[in-house]
Design a protein around this motif. Structure first.
Motif, PDB file in Angstrom:
ATOM      1  N   GLY A 157       8.633  18.676  27.217  1.00 49.35           N
ATOM      2  CA  GLY A 157       8.133  18.846  25.851  1.00 49.35           C
ATOM      3  C   GLY A 157       8.635  17.764  24.929  1.00 49.35           C
ATOM      4  O   GLY A 157       7.917  17.282  24.051  1.00 49.35           O
ATOM      5  N   PHE A 158       9.876  17.321  25.161  1.00 49.99           N
ATOM      6  CA  PHE A 158      10.471  16.275  24.330  1.00 49.99           C
ATOM      7  C   PHE A 158       9.738  14.949  24.517  1.00 49.99           C
ATOM      8  O   PHE A 158       9.462  14.231  23.557  1.00 49.99           O
ATOM      9  N   TRP A 169       7.537  21.794  22.991  1.00 43.55           N
ATOM     10  CA  TRP A 169       8.314  22.960  23.428  1.00 43.55           C
ATOM     11  C   TRP A 169       7.496  24.240  23.299  1.00 43.55           C
ATOM     12  O   TRP A 169       7.591  25.127  24.143  1.00 43.55           O
ATOM     13  N   ILE A 170       6.701  24.339  22.239  1.00 41.60           N
ATOM     14  CA  ILE A 170       5.837  25.524  22.092  1.00 41.60           C
ATOM     15  C   ILE A 170       4.863  25.604  23.271  1.00 41.60           C
ATOM     16  O   ILE A 170       4.651  26.678  23.848  1.00 41.60           O
ATOM     17  N   ALA A 171       4.288  24.460  23.629  1.00 42.74           N
ATOM     18  CA  ALA A 171       3.361  24.439  24.770  1.00 42.74           C
ATOM     19  C   ALA A 171       4.081  24.876  26.049  1.00 42.74           C
ATOM     20  O   ALA A 171       3.532  25.640  26.857  1.00 42.74           O
ATOM     21  N   GLY A 172       5.322  24.399  26.224  1.00 40.84           N
ATOM     22  CA  GLY A 172       6.100  24.783  27.399  1.00 40.84           C
ATOM     23  C   GLY A 172       6.387  26.276  27.435  1.00 40.84           C
ATOM     24  O   GLY A 172       6.263  26.921  28.480  1.00 40.84           O
ATOM     25  N   PHE A 173       6.752  26.843  26.282  1.00 40.44           N
ATOM     26  CA  PHE A 173       7.046  28.282  26.240  1.00 40.44           C
ATOM     27  C   PHE A 173       5.777  29.115  26.431  1.00 40.44           C
ATOM     28  O   PHE A 173       5.833  30.208  26.999  1.00 40.44           O
ATOM     29  N   LEU A 174       4.635  28.617  25.960  1.00 40.63           N
ATOM     30  CA  LEU A 174       3.368  29.317  26.212  1.00 40.63           C
ATOM     31  C   LEU A 174       3.107  29.399  27.721  1.00 40.63           C
ATOM     32  O   LEU A 174       2.665  30.430  28.238  1.00 40.63           O
ATOM     33  N   GLY A 175       3.372  28.280  28.413  1.00 39.37           N
ATOM     34  CA  GLY A 175       3.212  28.271  29.865  1.00 39.37           C
ATOM     35  C   GLY A 175       4.155  29.252  30.543  1.00 39.37           C
ATOM     36  O   GLY A 175       3.757  29.988  31.458  1.00 39.37           O
ATOM     37  N   LEU A 424      -5.220  20.839  21.938  1.00 44.22           N
ATOM     38  CA  LEU A 424      -5.169  19.375  22.058  1.00 44.22           C
ATOM     39  C   LEU A 424      -5.613  18.704  20.767  1.00 44.22           C
ATOM     40  O   LEU A 424      -5.114  17.632  20.407  1.00 44.22           O
ATOM     41  N   LYS A 425      -6.585  19.324  20.060  1.00 46.53           N
ATOM     42  CA  LYS A 425      -7.001  18.775  18.764  1.00 46.53           C
ATOM     43  C   LYS A 425      -5.847  18.852  17.765  1.00 46.53           C
ATOM     44  O   LYS A 425      -5.749  18.031  16.844  1.00 46.53           O
ATOM     45  N   LEU A 426      -4.992  19.857  17.939  1.00 50.94           N
ATOM     46  CA  LEU A 426      -3.818  20.013  17.060  1.00 50.94           C
ATOM     47  C   LEU A 426      -2.618  19.233  17.607  1.00 50.94           C
ATOM     48  O   LEU A 426      -1.504  19.403  17.119  1.00 50.94           O
ATOM     49  N   VAL A 430      -0.394  18.977  26.974  1.00 51.90           N
ATOM     50  CA  VAL A 430      -0.706  19.909  28.053  1.00 51.90           C
ATOM     51  C   VAL A 430       0.355  19.893  29.157  1.00 51.90           C
ATOM     52  O   VAL A 430       0.583  20.894  29.830  1.00 51.90           O
ATOM     53  N   ALA A 431       1.055  18.740  29.338  1.00 49.96           N
ATOM     54  CA  ALA A 431       2.024  18.626  30.447  1.00 49.96           C
ATOM     55  C   ALA A 431       3.139  19.678  30.373  1.00 49.96           C
ATOM     56  O   ALA A 431       3.456  20.313  31.392  1.00 49.96           O
ATOM     57  N   PRO A 432       3.767  19.916  29.202  1.00 44.85           N
ATOM     58  CA  PRO A 432       4.810  20.959  29.168  1.00 44.85           C
ATOM     59  C   PRO A 432       4.262  22.347  29.484  1.00 44.85           C
ATOM     60  O   PRO A 432       4.965  23.167  30.078  1.00 44.85           O
ATOM     61  N   PHE A 433       2.987  22.610  29.084  1.00 42.27           N
ATOM     62  CA  PHE A 433       2.381  23.902  29.404  1.00 42.27           C
ATOM     63  C   PHE A 433       2.292  24.085  30.921  1.00 42.27           C
ATOM     64  O   PHE A 433       2.647  25.141  31.458  1.00 42.27           O
ATOM     65  N   VAL A 434       1.835  23.034  31.599  1.00 43.82           N
ATOM     66  CA  VAL A 434       1.712  23.092  33.065  1.00 43.82           C
ATOM     67  C   VAL A 434       3.077  23.321  33.699  1.00 43.82           C
ATOM     68  O   VAL A 434       3.243  24.162  34.593  1.00 43.82           O
ATOM     69  N   LEU A 435       4.081  22.577  33.210  1.00 44.25           N
ATOM     70  CA  LEU A 435       5.425  22.733  33.761  1.00 44.25           C
ATOM     71  C   LEU A 435       5.971  24.132  33.480  1.00 44.25           C
ATOM     72  O   LEU A 435       6.694  24.697  34.300  1.00 44.25           O
ATOM     73  N   GLY A 436       5.626  24.684  32.309  1.00 47.76           N
ATOM     74  CA  GLY A 436       6.054  26.048  31.983  1.00 47.76           C
ATOM     75  C   GLY A 436       5.470  27.068  32.943  1.00 47.76           C
ATOM     76  O   GLY A 436       6.165  27.976  33.401  1.00 47.76           O
ATOM     77  N   VAL A 437       4.183  26.919  33.256  1.00 44.19           N
ATOM     78  CA  VAL A 437       3.529  27.837  34.199  1.00 44.19           C
ATOM     79  C   VAL A 437       4.168  27.719  35.588  1.00 44.19           C
ATOM     80  O   VAL A 437       4.415  28.712  36.271  1.00 44.19           O
ATOM     81  N   ILE A 438       4.446  26.464  35.991  1.00 42.00           N
ATOM     82  CA  ILE A 438       5.010  26.216  37.324  1.00 42.00           C
ATOM     83  C   ILE A 438       6.446  26.719  37.429  1.00 42.00           C
ATOM     84  O   ILE A 438       6.831  27.389  38.394  1.00 42.00           O
ATOM     85  N   LEU A 439       7.256  26.363  36.420  1.00 46.49           N
ATOM     86  CA  LEU A 439       8.688  26.653  36.506  1.00 46.49           C
ATOM     87  C   LEU A 439       9.060  28.021  35.956  1.00 46.49           C
ATOM     88  O   LEU A 439      10.177  28.492  36.168  1.00 46.49           O
TER      89      LEU A 439
END
Length: 497
Positions: A157-158, A169-175, A424-426, A430-439
């Motif tokens: 996320g950083f 980080w928000i995207a990561g936590f959503l994942g 994405l418009k905001l 997407v990468a942290p979201f994917v990592l969140g889902v995976i990890l």
């Protein structure tokens, strides 16, 4: 070494596997060359479509497509000044000026040589570092795994956040939140299912990935009109002496690309840019950068392809993907019953070496396909995107449906795709979201297991590796506050004075 050679021999001696390898590589070059399509999206699409195939064939397809797509992005960067993939953005800075000077063929040829060199360099690093790292990872317990996974989401996320790091980080936590839907693996509780039996098995990874990667790009590209491409009139066969003059630059870029690839969630894009900036900083002809520098093109392409091997190192040894494409690749491995991590060497002896053999053959296929096929398939660039995008949409639906043969996964794909179209418009990455889902499952299970065994926070602070990770996480969070930045800036300034 024995598994590495046997993997190569198995591919060469099996006509079906060999043909599949080349076809996947060609498809990867096309996907990478088409603006709007990425290596991650290509792997996500084919993961669904290769679900029923044997694991070896599926990995050959996905790895060969991965290598081809990372190279293919440079073709449009050179001919249209539009990078086909994010990792080719640095290539466009010098590749397009070379093309406008009538050297488009040379630029495509030298990027192919740099890509093959970078892939092989990353492969060597994979074969030498990965076994050592796997032995070190055997010392990890639940506490280290939970912290390592959490650190991976935070660092992704950083790095990926374009404006505010908090959005990454928000995207990561959503994942991570999405990954908790379904039956809890440790205790068997239903979480966030709202009584729906469809949600009991959780949100399937592949439909989610297809949705977040394909739907936003399809919607974005429907109205995109590509500029006319520059014709390639010169030779695509640079002399080896021209590339050998760039060897120190290529080796330096290979080291940078591999090193960047190892960092969780960073991947090929950053590897290309850091290699490019390092080449410009070390060059005696800095004034040529941005105006058609061969050094710049070689550095960017070596860096992004070397990151492939680098990204596979943490994926195979720690189960932490080093880049978005390897995050999807991790999902594919789990789908085929292969669980990466320190126990991989015991459960599947020689698997890392076999992956190295596939990567080696994929780089050889790229050296051939890049020469004989790229020129022909460049014509695909003339196909209007309003025709290609509906085809991609149909493939997305097929890929999402093929995993469990249920229409619910298609709805998941569409809903998450539309959600990420807005995010994405905001400028939420997407990468942290994917990592969140995976990890997410790894963090959740290991964190609770650590508490279950130790009944306190103490082991997180007394074990050396976990203490280092705790300090790294705290520093990463504190670094976002201005008072913390000002504190260190002020101290540095005082010391200079």
């Amino acid at each position: 070494m024995e598994h590495f050679i046997s993997s190569i021999v198995n591919i060469i001696t099996n006509p079906v596997t060999l043909t599949t390898l080349f076809l996947a590589n060609i498809l990867g070059i096309i996907i990478g060359a088409l603006p709007g399509l990425t290596a991650t999206m290509g792997i996500a699409l084919l993961t669904g479509l290769t679900y029923g195939l044997p694991t070896e064939i599926a990995l050959v397809i996905l790895m060969s497509l991965y290598v081809g797509a990372i190279y293919g992005g440079s073709i449009t960067a050179i001919l249209l000044n539009i990078p086909g993939t994010g990792s080719a953005a640095a290539t466009a800075l010098d590749g397009y000026p070379l093309a406008t000077r009538g050297r488009a063929g040379f630029a495509i040829g030298i990027t192919r040589m740099a890509s093959v060199f970078g892939t092989l360099f990353g492969l060597i690093m994979l074969m030498t570092i990965a076994p050592q790292l796997a032995r070190f990872a055997l010392l990890f317990t639940s506490a280290e795994y939970a912290l390592l996974g959490f650190f991976g989401v935070l660092i992704s996320g950083f790095v990926a956040g374009e404006d505010l790091k908090i959005k990454g980080w928000i995207a990561g936590f959503l994942g991570m939140l999405l990954s908790t839907v379904g039956i809890d693996e440790l205790h068997g509780y239903a979480r966030f299912t709202f009584g729906s039996p469809l949600l009991m098995i959780g949100i399937s990874f592949v439909p989610a990935m297809i949705g977040v990667f394909s739907i936003p790009q399809i919607l974005d590209n429907l109205k995109l009109t590509l500029p006319p491409r520059i014709p390639t009139s010169d030779s695509m066969f640079p002399k080896w002496s021209q590339f050998l003059r760039q060897l120190p630059n290529a080796i330096r870029s290979g080291l940078i690309g591999t090193g960047v690839g190892i960092i969780p969630g960073v991947g090929e894009d950053i590897g290309a840019w850091m290699s490019y900036f390092a080449a410009r900083g070390m060059s005696r002809k800095k004034e040529e950068f941005g105006r058609g520098s061969v050094e710049g093109v070689v550095a960017a392409e070596t860096g992004n392809n070397a990151a492939i091997g680098g990204a596979l190192i943490p994926l195979l040894t720690l189960s932490i993907p080093g880049s978005p494409p390897t995050a999807v690749l991790l999902g594919a491995l789990l789908l085929h019953g292969v669980r990466p991590g320190p126990m991989l060497g015991f459960e599947f002896p020689g698997f890392i070496q076999e992956m190295g053999g596939i990567l080696f053959m994929a780089s050889l296929a790229l050296s051939i396909c890049g020469v004989f096929v790229a020129r022909f398939f460049i014509k695909v660039l003339d196909t209007p995107l309003r025709i290609l995008m509906p085809i991609i949409a149909v493939l997305s639906v097929m890929g999402a449906y093929a995993i469990h043969i249920r229409i619910f996964d298609v709805f998941v794909m569409v809903v998450l795709g539309l959600l990420f179209f807005v995010l994405l418009k905001l400028r939420y990455p997407v990468a942290p979201f994917v990592l969140g889902v995976i990890l997410g499952p790894m963090i959740d299970a290991n964190l609770r297991r650590a508490f279950w065994v130790h009944r306190s926070f103490v082991p997180f602070l007394t074990r050396p590796v976990s203490l280092i990770l705790v300090v790294a996480i705290v520093l990463l969070i504190l670094a976002q506050f201005k008072w913390f930045q000002n504190l260190f800036f002020h101290q540095g300034k005082t010391q200079k004075e």
